[in-house]
Every structure is written in C-alpha cells, then in structure tokens.
Design an enzyme around this catalytic site. Structure first.
Site, PDB file in Angstrom:
ATOM      1  N   GLN A   1       1.066  -1.228   0.051  1.00  0.00           N
ATOM      2  CA  GLN A   1      -0.159  -0.019  -0.143  1.00  0.00           C
ATOM      3  C   GLN A   1       0.984   1.210   0.006  1.00  0.00           C
ATOM      4  O   GLN A   1       1.876   1.401   0.699  1.00  0.00           O
ATOM      5  CB  GLN A   1      -0.856  -0.046   1.338  1.00  0.00           C
ATOM      6  CG  GLN A   1      -1.860   1.210   1.279  1.00  0.00           C
ATOM      7  CD  GLN A   1      -2.775   0.975   2.614  1.00  0.00           C
ATOM      8  OE1 GLN A   1      -3.173  -0.308   2.874  1.00  0.00           O
ATOM      9  NE2 GLN A   1      -3.269   2.093   2.970  1.00  0.00           N
ATOM     10  N   ARG A   2       0.751   2.060  -0.827  1.00  0.00           N
ATOM     11  CA  ARG A   2       1.019   3.426  -1.021  1.00  0.00           C
ATOM     12  C   ARG A   2       2.852   3.181  -1.296  1.00  0.00           C
ATOM     13  O   ARG A   2       3.589   3.990  -0.994  1.00  0.00           O
ATOM     14  CB  ARG A   2       1.400   4.277   0.399  1.00  0.00           C
ATOM     15  CG  ARG A   2      -0.110   4.828   0.484  1.00  0.00           C
ATOM     16  CD  ARG A   2      -0.555   5.873  -0.353  1.00  0.00           C
ATOM     17  NE  ARG A   2      -1.838   6.502  -0.143  1.00  0.00           N
ATOM     18  CZ  ARG A   2      -2.949   6.398  -0.999  1.00  0.00           C
ATOM     19  NH1 ARG A   2      -2.803   5.532  -1.781  1.00  0.00           N
ATOM     20  NH2 ARG A   2      -3.861   6.836  -0.573  1.00  0.00           N
TER      21      ARG A   2
ATOM     22  N   ARG B   1      -4.457  11.578 -13.210  1.00  0.00           N
ATOM     23  CA  ARG B   1      -4.584  11.291 -14.778  1.00  0.00           C
ATOM     24  C   ARG B   1      -4.936  12.283 -15.596  1.00  0.00           C
ATOM     25  O   ARG B   1      -5.750  13.219 -15.174  1.00  0.00           O
ATOM     26  CB  ARG B   1      -5.822  10.166 -14.890  1.00  0.00           C
ATOM     27  CG  ARG B   1      -5.215   8.837 -14.293  1.00  0.00           C
ATOM     28  CD  ARG B   1      -6.282   7.698 -14.308  1.00  0.00           C
ATOM     29  NE  ARG B   1      -7.673   7.754 -14.241  1.00  0.00           N
ATOM     30  CZ  ARG B   1      -8.265   7.510 -13.130  1.00  0.00           C
ATOM     31  NH1 ARG B   1      -7.662   6.828 -12.130  1.00  0.00           N
ATOM     32  NH2 ARG B   1      -9.663   7.439 -12.975  1.00  0.00           N
TER      33      ARG B   1
ATOM     34  N   GLU C   1     -15.838   1.997 -15.203  1.00  0.00           N
ATOM     35  CA  GLU C   1     -15.680   1.440 -13.910  1.00  0.00           C
ATOM     36  C   GLU C   1     -16.363  -0.191 -13.994  1.00  0.00           C
ATOM     37  O   GLU C   1     -17.541  -0.202 -14.631  1.00  0.00           O
ATOM     38  CB  GLU C   1     -16.758   2.272 -13.329  1.00  0.00           C
ATOM     39  CG  GLU C   1     -16.004   3.667 -12.921  1.00  0.00           C
ATOM     40  CD  GLU C   1     -16.848   4.593 -11.864  1.00  0.00           C
ATOM     41  OE1 GLU C   1     -17.959   4.265 -11.395  1.00  0.00           O
ATOM     42  OE2 GLU C   1     -16.421   5.544 -11.959  1.00  0.00           O
TER      43      GLU C   1
ATOM     44  N   HIS D   1      -6.346   9.594  -7.235  1.00  0.00           N
ATOM     45  CA  HIS D   1      -5.907   8.949  -8.541  1.00  0.00           C
ATOM     46  C   HIS D   1      -6.595   9.497  -9.825  1.00  0.00           C
ATOM     47  O   HIS D   1      -5.958   9.559 -10.722  1.00  0.00           O
ATOM     48  CB  HIS D   1      -6.847   7.472  -8.413  1.00  0.00           C
ATOM     49  CG  HIS D   1      -5.791   6.422  -7.719  1.00  0.00           C
ATOM     50  ND1 HIS D   1      -5.023   5.435  -8.411  1.00  0.00           N
ATOM     51  CD2 HIS D   1      -5.517   6.524  -6.417  1.00  0.00           C
ATOM     52  CE1 HIS D   1      -4.395   4.539  -7.316  1.00  0.00           C
ATOM     53  NE2 HIS D   1      -4.518   5.352  -6.203  1.00  0.00           N
TER      54      HIS D   1
ATOM     55  N   ALA E   1     -11.306   0.594 -13.766  1.00  0.00           N
ATOM     56  CA  ALA E   1     -11.326   1.036 -12.122  1.00  0.00           C
ATOM     57  C   ALA E   1     -12.423  -0.156 -11.508  1.00  0.00           C
ATOM     58  O   ALA E   1     -13.314  -0.158 -11.991  1.00  0.00           O
ATOM     59  CB  ALA E   1     -11.856   2.412 -12.045  1.00  0.00           C
TER      60      ALA E   1
ATOM     61  N   LYS F   1       2.854   1.850  -6.752  1.00  0.00           N
ATOM     62  CA  LYS F   1       2.704   0.863  -7.898  1.00  0.00           C
ATOM     63  C   LYS F   1       1.509   1.573  -8.824  1.00  0.00           C
ATOM     64  O   LYS F   1       1.908   1.564 -10.160  1.00  0.00           O
ATOM     65  CB  LYS F   1       2.207  -0.300  -7.441  1.00  0.00           C
ATOM     66  CG  LYS F   1       0.948  -0.324  -6.553  1.00  0.00           C
ATOM     67  CD  LYS F   1       0.682  -1.656  -5.880  1.00  0.00           C
ATOM     68  CE  LYS F   1      -0.511  -1.559  -4.875  1.00  0.00           C
ATOM     69  NZ  LYS F   1      -0.262  -0.763  -3.888  1.00  0.00           N
TER      70      LYS F   1
END
Length: 171
Positions: free
Chosen positions: A12-13, A55, A63, A51, A35, A16
């Site tokens: 996590q964080r 972009r 989605e 996020h 997503a 990546k």
C-alpha cells in the site's frame, strides 16, 4: 490467452499505481483505466479523487467493480487498478465464501485475458505483514495471494514496486 499482461504489485502506497500509469502512457496515447473500486466512505472517496486528479484527459475510465471481462478491450491498452479492490467486491458478493470467491475470480480473469489487448494490472501484496486475528481477513489474504500467483504465472512481465522503486521480477 491473447492478452499481453504486465503485472505490477507492491505494498500500500508503494508507488505501484503511479508506476503502472507511467508504463501505460508509454504504450498508448489513449489508454483505458479499468477502475474496480466501489465508493465506500469519505476517506476512500478521497483516495479515488487523488487517482483521478493524477490522470490526464487522454484516459477513458471504465468502472467495473466485478465484471471486468464484459467490456471489449480488443486492440486497447488497459490499466486495471486494482486486483485487491476487485477481489474485495467478489468476496463480498459471495458472502465471504473462500472457495466461491476464488473460483469466481479465476473465471472472470480467464474470460478477460481471452481478449487481444495489453493489460497493465495493479495489485497489492497484502500477505507481507502480520497474520490477522479475523478469520475473514485471513481467508481474503489467502485468496488474494493465490490470485496474485495465478495472474503472475500468466503475465509476460511482473514488476514489484518498493518505496517508489520498480524491481523487475519477471521479464
């Protein structure tokens, strides 16, 4: 299998997603962002917003919280972010049944990779820490590890991101 798969994993964080976005943009000027997240609470909505803000306008967002295979991605470059949230949705859908979740995930994944496309796939390595005291959490960690292995075996390339630094695991 027709898909060309680059599997990107890390904690996590770890950086990546940013790494995967960079790789995706190197492959396409008009990528698709697949997503898988549902909007659970305000804190999670803020993560999603970060996020989205990162972009550029060239991205098309699709989605798909569970049915990631139902869109036609033929000839496209697709960033799937992320396996962890997708599995969370499946695990919830099958009422936390470990075997049903694993089977459903493998079936959907197998259908997705029949498409002739390029997939950059982001996932977490959640099993690197301690063992949870909660049975459902332990089962989810097990399923997640098995699906990560399943995807990595099929991927042409695997990258592990640690502290923002990508390490090639499989080329």
């Amino acid at each position: 299998m027709k898909a060309n798969i680059h599997f990107v994993t890390g904690g996590q964080r770890s950086g990546k997603s940013a790494f995967a976005e960079k790789v995706t943009l190197e492959l396409s000027e008009t990528p698709i962002y697949l997503a898988t997240s549902k909007k659970w609470d305000e804190e999670h909505n803020e993560r999603i917003a970060l996020h989205q803000e990162r972009r550029e306008e060239c991205w098309t967002t699709v989605e798909a919280p569970i049915e990631i295979h139902q869109n036609d991605f033929t000839g496209k470059v697709v960033l799937l972010d992320c396996i962890t949230l997708w599995l969370t949705n499946i695990f919830d859908e099958v009422s936390y049944d470990k075997e049903k979740a694993l089977q459903r995930a493998q079936e959907i994944w197998t259908a997705l990779i029949q498409q002739d496309c390029t997939l950059i796939v982001v996932s977490n390595e959640i099993g690197l820490g301690g063992i949870s005291m909660n049975k459902a959490s332990r089962q989810f960690t097990d399923i997640h590890g098995l699906i990560n292995q399943f995807i990595a075996q099929q991927a042409q390339k695997v990258t592990f991101v640690v502290s923002g630094l990508p390490m090639t695991v499989k080329e």
